[in-house]
Design an enzyme around this catalytic site. Sequence first.
Site, PDB file in Angstrom:
ATOM      1  N   ILE A 155       7.183 -11.112  -7.425  1.00  0.00           N
ATOM      2  CA  ILE A 155       7.000 -11.226  -6.047  1.00  0.00           C
ATOM      3  C   ILE A 155       5.092 -11.494  -5.657  1.00  0.00           C
ATOM      4  CG2 ILE A 155       6.430  -9.283  -4.115  1.00  0.00           C
ATOM      5  CD1 ILE A 155       9.251  -8.161  -5.028  1.00  0.00           C
ATOM      6  N   ASP A 174      -2.503  -6.140 -14.587  1.00  0.00           N
ATOM      7  CA  ASP A 174      -1.282  -5.961 -15.017  1.00  0.00           C
ATOM      8  C   ASP A 174      -1.099  -6.320 -16.671  1.00  0.00           C
ATOM      9  OD1 ASP A 174       1.503  -6.381 -16.046  1.00  0.00           O
ATOM     10  OD2 ASP A 174       2.197  -7.320 -14.013  1.00  0.00           O
ATOM     11  N   ASP A 259       5.240   0.117   3.473  1.00  0.00           N
ATOM     12  CA  ASP A 259       6.641  -0.100   3.732  1.00  0.00           C
ATOM     13  C   ASP A 259       7.846   0.900   3.092  1.00  0.00           C
ATOM     14  OD1 ASP A 259       8.997  -1.720   4.830  1.00  0.00           O
ATOM     15  OD2 ASP A 259       9.397  -2.111   2.598  1.00  0.00           O
ATOM     16  N   GLU A 264      11.975   9.426   1.880  1.00  0.00           N
ATOM     17  CA  GLU A 264      12.698   8.351   2.756  1.00  0.00           C
ATOM     18  C   GLU A 264      13.951   8.819   3.195  1.00  0.00           C
ATOM     19  OE1 GLU A 264      12.694   4.530   0.976  1.00  0.00           O
ATOM     20  OE2 GLU A 264      10.569   4.281   0.835  1.00  0.00           O
ATOM     21  N   HIS A 283      10.877   0.676   4.933  1.00  0.00           N
ATOM     22  CA  HIS A 283      11.634   0.087   3.814  1.00  0.00           C
ATOM     23  C   HIS A 283      12.394  -1.169   4.221  1.00  0.00           C
ATOM     24  CE1 HIS A 283      12.791   1.091  -0.672  1.00  0.00           C
ATOM     25  NE2 HIS A 283      12.713  -0.165  -0.447  1.00  0.00           N
TER      26      HIS A 283
END
Length: 319
Positions: A155, A174, A259, A264, A283
Amino acid sequence: MKGTVVVTDFEFADLELEREILDGAGYKLVSAQASSPGELLEVCAHADGVINQYAQITAEVIKGLKSAKVISRYGIGVNTIDVDAATRAGIAVANVPDGSLHEVSEHAAAMILSLSRGLNELGNSVRSGRWDYTAAGRLFRLRGRTLGLIGFGHIPQTLVGKLSGFGLNVLAYDPYADPTVAEALGVRLVKLDELLAASAFVSVHVPLTAGTKHLIGARELGMMRSDGVLINTSRGPVVDEKALVVALKSGQIAGAGLDVFETEPMPADHPLCTLSNVVLSPHAAWYSEDSEAEIRRKTTENVVEILNGRECARLVNRV
């Protein structure tokens, strides 16, 4: 019928796409909206395959699965499944890591662009009758600024390509990143602290694990630039929301695009909802009609491939 596949929970209008694939392969689909361990065991105990969205497939649930050979999750994250317990039980776990690459990367890009241009504040000023180009405070051009990527999987790599025309410098943190891929994309791999201190935009793209929960907390937010913004389209608990609210209210950082959230759905009275320098979405970064169909199809195909003894390219574990 060869066996039974249970969909533990889903938020789609129907399961006709899944049913068509499973019927064609000789498997019976059973749909549920289960959430508690008891409900999950009631519907899944004798299933040959399990398809999962948000219900928590814990070690307790996995222990009660008598016939399951595979658990396949809608989407990329497998934080709803105890993968270690599934592996010990000899159950394959599969996901769809490539179903919404474009959607999530575009959503992150949209949040970066919206925050960089102060669109929340400018829109509110127009609605309130205040015609003022300075309503969003100080704005800066993107060219020459730095984007920091926390996580450098598919992504964020896709995001780099989509933002390539804006003239941003790109850093990534990373520990598992391939340096040759980073070099090919013009991305410099750095330590997390260096990334936080240098980046005007910090975009989070890591899975939720024990090691990434609250990866971005008070210390990390304190290292960011005062004109920096944080984007999170990965998983809510990666960011310590209480610390984020403090940083936003105090002006420690300039804004955030979120997001995903620690809880949630996010409560309507959450402090983040009151801040004009925060862009929020429910989301939804993964969603388009195209990605929904692709994710549903591939999730179901994972189950059929494993139950039929074929090689599955989207396995998370090895059993």
